[in-house]
Design a protein around this motif. Structure first.
Motif, PDB file in Angstrom:
ATOM      1  N   THR A  52       0.831  -1.214   0.000  1.00 13.94           N
ATOM      2  CA  THR A  52       0.000   0.000   0.000  1.00 13.94           C
ATOM      3  C   THR A  52       0.863   1.261   0.000  1.00 13.94           C
ATOM      4  OG1 THR A  52      -0.172  -0.142   2.409  1.00 13.94           O
ATOM      5  CG2 THR A  52      -1.943  -1.140   1.108  1.00 13.94           C
ATOM      6  N   HIS A  53       1.754   1.394   0.992  1.00  8.55           N
ATOM      7  CA  HIS A  53       2.615   2.578   1.127  1.00  8.55           C
ATOM      8  C   HIS A  53       1.787   3.863   1.044  1.00  8.55           C
ATOM      9  CE1 HIS A  53       6.258   0.150   0.942  1.00  8.55           C
ATOM     10  NE2 HIS A  53       5.714  -0.517  -0.058  1.00  8.55           N
ATOM     11  N   TRP A  54       0.676   3.863   1.773  1.00  8.50           N
ATOM     12  CA  TRP A  54      -0.220   5.015   1.721  1.00  8.50           C
ATOM     13  C   TRP A  54       0.413   6.267   2.300  1.00  8.50           C
ATOM     14  CZ3 TRP A  54      -5.020   1.852   3.687  1.00  8.50           C
ATOM     15  CH2 TRP A  54      -5.533   1.117   2.612  1.00  8.50           C
ATOM     16  N   LYS A  55      -0.083   7.401   1.866  1.00 11.17           N
ATOM     17  CA  LYS A  55       0.403   8.694   2.329  1.00 11.17           C
ATOM     18  C   LYS A  55      -0.442   9.185   3.507  1.00 11.17           C
ATOM     19  CE  LYS A  55       1.699  10.106  -2.395  1.00 11.17           C
ATOM     20  NZ  LYS A  55       1.514  11.145  -3.435  1.00 11.17           N
ATOM     21  N   ASN A  56       0.179  10.017   4.345  1.00 10.84           N
ATOM     22  CA  ASN A  56      -0.594  10.675   5.393  1.00 10.84           C
ATOM     23  C   ASN A  56      -1.661  11.568   4.765  1.00 10.84           C
ATOM     24  OD1 ASN A  56       0.928   9.539   7.476  1.00 10.84           O
ATOM     25  ND2 ASN A  56       2.430  11.197   7.409  1.00 10.84           N
ATOM     26  N   GLN A  57      -2.798  11.656   5.427  1.00  9.19           N
ATOM     27  CA  GLN A  57      -3.908  12.444   4.878  1.00  9.19           C
ATOM     28  C   GLN A  57      -4.123  13.724   5.682  1.00  9.19           C
ATOM     29  OE1 GLN A  57      -8.219  11.398   5.289  1.00  9.19           O
ATOM     30  NE2 GLN A  57      -8.111  11.182   3.065  1.00  9.19           N
ATOM     31  N   HIS A  58      -4.232  14.836   4.963  1.00  8.40           N
ATOM     32  CA  HIS A  58      -4.597  16.123   5.546  1.00  8.40           C
ATOM     33  C   HIS A  58      -6.002  16.460   5.039  1.00  8.40           C
ATOM     34  CE1 HIS A  58      -0.405  16.793   6.788  1.00  8.40           C
ATOM     35  NE2 HIS A  58      -0.094  16.200   5.641  1.00  8.40           N
ATOM     36  N   GLN A  59      -6.862  16.838   5.961  1.00  9.82           N
ATOM     37  CA  GLN A  59      -8.262  17.084   5.589  1.00  9.82           C
ATOM     38  C   GLN A  59      -8.703  18.435   6.159  1.00  9.82           C
ATOM     39  OE1 GLN A  59     -11.748  14.644   7.158  1.00  9.82           O
ATOM     40  NE2 GLN A  59     -11.481  13.760   5.113  1.00  9.82           N
ATOM     41  N   ILE A  60      -9.327  19.226   5.304  1.00 13.33           N
ATOM     42  CA  ILE A  60      -9.845  20.538   5.701  1.00 13.33           C
ATOM     43  C   ILE A  60     -11.340  20.582   5.423  1.00 13.33           C
ATOM     44  CG2 ILE A  60      -9.720  23.021   5.297  1.00 13.33           C
ATOM     45  CD1 ILE A  60      -6.828  22.632   4.409  1.00 13.33           C
ATOM     46  N   ARG A  61     -12.096  20.946   6.448  1.00 10.40           N
ATOM     47  CA  ARG A  61     -13.548  21.043   6.331  1.00 10.40           C
ATOM     48  C   ARG A  61     -13.989  22.482   6.602  1.00 10.40           C
ATOM     49  NH1 ARG A  61     -16.289  15.944   7.507  1.00 10.40           N
ATOM     50  NH2 ARG A  61     -14.762  14.286   7.763  1.00 10.40           N
TER      51      ARG A  61
ATOM     52  N   TYR B 236     -17.912  21.941   2.443  1.00  9.80           N
ATOM     53  CA  TYR B 236     -16.942  21.417   1.490  1.00  9.80           C
ATOM     54  C   TYR B 236     -15.799  20.781   2.277  1.00  9.80           C
ATOM     55  CZ  TYR B 236     -12.907  21.343  -1.635  1.00  9.80           C
ATOM     56  OH  TYR B 236     -11.802  20.948  -2.334  1.00  9.80           O
ATOM     57  N   VAL B 237     -15.309  19.632   1.784  1.00  6.87           N
ATOM     58  CA  VAL B 237     -14.208  18.922   2.428  1.00  6.87           C
ATOM     59  C   VAL B 237     -13.136  18.628   1.383  1.00  6.87           C
ATOM     60  CG1 VAL B 237     -13.515  16.934   3.810  1.00  6.87           C
ATOM     61  CG2 VAL B 237     -15.863  17.815   4.006  1.00  6.87           C
ATOM     62  N   PHE B 238     -11.906  19.047   1.695  1.00 12.87           N
ATOM     63  CA  PHE B 238     -10.761  18.680   0.860  1.00 12.87           C
ATOM     64  C   PHE B 238      -9.947  17.654   1.617  1.00 12.87           C
ATOM     65  CE2 PHE B 238      -6.206  19.007   0.119  1.00 12.87           C
ATOM     66  CZ  PHE B 238      -6.146  18.750  -1.237  1.00 12.87           C
ATOM     67  N   SER B 239      -9.659  16.511   0.965  1.00 14.44           N
ATOM     68  CA  SER B 239      -8.852  15.445   1.561  1.00 14.44           C
ATOM     69  C   SER B 239      -7.673  15.177   0.639  1.00 14.44           C
ATOM     70  CB  SER B 239      -9.677  14.167   1.744  1.00 14.44           C
ATOM     71  OG  SER B 239     -10.851  14.420   2.503  1.00 14.44           O
ATOM     72  N   SER B 240      -6.469  15.275   1.174  1.00 11.31           N
ATOM     73  CA  SER B 240      -5.283  15.069   0.348  1.00 11.31           C
ATOM     74  C   SER B 240      -5.164  13.611  -0.094  1.00 11.31           C
ATOM     75  CB  SER B 240      -4.028  15.493   1.111  1.00 11.31           C
ATOM     76  OG  SER B 240      -3.836  14.668   2.255  1.00 11.31           O
ATOM     77  N   GLN B 241      -4.336  13.374  -1.099  1.00 14.19           N
ATOM     78  CA  GLN B 241      -4.181  12.053  -1.690  1.00 14.19           C
ATOM     79  C   GLN B 241      -3.588  11.061  -0.698  1.00 14.19           C
ATOM     80  OE1 GLN B 241      -2.122  12.101  -5.432  1.00 14.19           O
ATOM     81  NE2 GLN B 241      -1.675   9.920  -5.410  1.00 14.19           N
ATOM     82  N   VAL B 242      -4.169   9.866  -0.639  1.00 11.87           N
ATOM     83  CA  VAL B 242      -3.696   8.799   0.244  1.00 11.87           C
ATOM     84  C   VAL B 242      -3.006   7.695  -0.552  1.00 11.87           C
ATOM     85  CG1 VAL B 242      -4.407   6.978   1.849  1.00 11.87           C
ATOM     86  CG2 VAL B 242      -5.413   9.259   2.024  1.00 11.87           C
ATOM     87  N   VAL B 243      -3.639   7.195  -1.600  1.00 13.04           N
ATOM     88  CA  VAL B 243      -3.090   6.097  -2.398  1.00 13.04           C
ATOM     89  C   VAL B 243      -2.062   6.656  -3.394  1.00 13.04           C
ATOM     90  CG1 VAL B 243      -3.618   4.259  -4.033  1.00 13.04           C
ATOM     91  CG2 VAL B 243      -5.214   4.777  -2.176  1.00 13.04           C
ATOM     92  N   PRO B 244      -0.786   6.223  -3.341  1.00 15.46           N
ATOM     93  CA  PRO B 244       0.213   6.698  -4.306  1.00 15.46           C
ATOM     94  C   PRO B 244      -0.151   6.280  -5.727  1.00 15.46           C
ATOM     95  CG  PRO B 244       1.271   5.633  -2.423  1.00 15.46           C
ATOM     96  CD  PRO B 244      -0.194   5.318  -2.340  1.00 15.46           C
ATOM     97  N   ASN B 245       0.255   7.063  -6.702  1.00 13.33           N
ATOM     98  CA  ASN B 245      -0.042   6.731  -8.098  1.00 13.33           C
ATOM     99  C   ASN B 245       0.567   5.390  -8.496  1.00 13.33           C
ATOM    100  OD1 ASN B 245       0.249   9.875  -7.833  1.00 13.33           O
ATOM    101  ND2 ASN B 245      -1.145   9.529  -9.539  1.00 13.33           N
TER     102      ASN B 245
ATOM    103  N   ALA C 171      -9.356   5.888  -5.539  1.00 11.25           N
ATOM    104  CA  ALA C 171      -8.539   6.394  -6.641  1.00 11.25           C
ATOM    105  C   ALA C 171      -7.316   7.149  -6.112  1.00 11.25           C
ATOM    106  CB  ALA C 171      -9.373   7.318  -7.527  1.00 11.25           C
ATOM    107  N   PRO C 172      -6.202   7.137  -6.867  1.00 11.68           N
ATOM    108  CA  PRO C 172      -4.973   7.817  -6.441  1.00 11.68           C
ATOM    109  C   PRO C 172      -5.018   9.312  -6.715  1.00 11.68           C
ATOM    110  CG  PRO C 172      -4.609   6.741  -8.538  1.00 11.68           C
ATOM    111  CD  PRO C 172      -5.999   6.387  -8.126  1.00 11.68           C
ATOM    112  N   GLY C 173      -5.756  10.038  -5.919  1.00  9.95           N
ATOM    113  CA  GLY C 173      -5.873  11.476  -6.106  1.00  9.95           C
ATOM    114  C   GLY C 173      -6.502  12.133  -4.901  1.00  9.95           C
ATOM    115  N   ALA C 174      -6.567  13.456  -4.920  1.00  6.43           N
ATOM    116  CA  ALA C 174      -7.208  14.203  -3.845  1.00  6.43           C
ATOM    117  C   ALA C 174      -8.723  14.022  -3.914  1.00  6.43           C
ATOM    118  CB  ALA C 174      -6.843  15.675  -3.934  1.00  6.43           C
ATOM    119  N   GLN C 175      -9.369  14.112  -2.780  1.00  5.31           N
ATOM    120  CA  GLN C 175     -10.816  13.907  -2.686  1.00  5.31           C
ATOM    121  C   GLN C 175     -11.507  15.243  -2.440  1.00  5.31           C
ATOM    122  OE1 GLN C 175     -12.155  10.711  -0.070  1.00  5.31           O
ATOM    123  NE2 GLN C 175     -13.785  12.008   0.703  1.00  5.31           N
TER     124      GLN C 175
END
Length: 221
Positions: free
Chosen positions: A115-124, A141-150, A159-163
């Motif tokens: 997996t090697h997932w990334k740390n997630q930063h989330q702003i609400r 509105y919620v922005f969640s940074s990318q967790v799954v590496p490409n 999906a490998p992208g920001a939410q």
């Protein structure tokens, strides 16, 4: 464990809060089974499985939030959260091997997934407006940074992208203000490209579009 605290001065128009959730390692137990189709063969054989265990971790998380009343009718909310996903390097599989017709035994450990997932930063950010005496409008509105590496994109993960998440809702009081009805609509989108550099990952475009409707009823006695 989850710990939290909040503070709101009784004579003022603001409040703050914080929450910490500890990490939890877990083992999921189940049984494996499946079907196999060999190359250059029209037949599909039954795969005999057995007991399987998957080991991973629910990550550590910390969040800090606040609200402020801009007027008697309008309240604004904001929150930041950090989730430590990078401890999750793989989903480890162990247990009985898989018996595949024409092939033999395949170790279930072959299905361990990096997996090697990334740390997630989330702003609400959100707001609540008391439009009428009995009606409340809400949006956020919620922005969640990318967790799954490409390079680790996998159809079993997101999906490998920001939410990006958009929320709109409405609430009202009925039955002499003793019952509250709430309805919320949610739309979520995640998109990214898989680079197919890790075993088990798949190359291509990944897109997640999610829609949700939530209904709630509460009553004060």
């Amino acid at each position: 464990f989850r710990f939290g605290a909040q503070y709101a001065p009784p004579s003022d128009n603001w409040g703050v809060g914080a929450m910490v959730r500890t990490a939890v390692e877990f083992t999921a137990k189940g049984e494996s089974s499946g079907r196999a189709e060999l190359a250059n063969s029209a037949g599909v054989g039954r795969v005999t499985g057995g007991d399987v265990e998957l080991k991973s971790e629910f990550p550590f998380q910390v969040a800090v939030g606040a609200h402020r009343d801009m007027s008697e009718k309008l309240r604004l909310h904001t929150e930041y959260s950090f989730t430590r996903n990078n401890n999750n390097k793989s989903i480890a599989a162990s247990g009985d091997g898989l018996q595949v017709p024409g092939v033999g035994t395949i170790p279930v450990s072959n299905f361990s997934t990096p997996t090697h997932w990334k740390n997630q930063h989330q702003i609400r950010v959100g707001g609540q407006l008391k439009a009428l005496e009995r009606w409340v409008l809400r949006s956020g509105y919620v922005f969640s940074s990318q967790v799954v590496p490409n390079e680790n994109a996998n159809p079993f993960f997101t999906a490998p992208g920001a939410q990006h998440t958009f929320v709109a809702g409405v609430g009202t009081k009925v039955l002499s203000d003793t019952t509250e009805l709430d309805a919320t609509f949610e739309y979520e989108r995640i998109a990214g490209t898989g680079k197919n550099s890790q075993l088990g990952s798949l190359n291509g475009e990944y897109v997640v579009n999610s829609f949700g409707v939530f209904l709630g009823v509460s009553r004060n006695f």
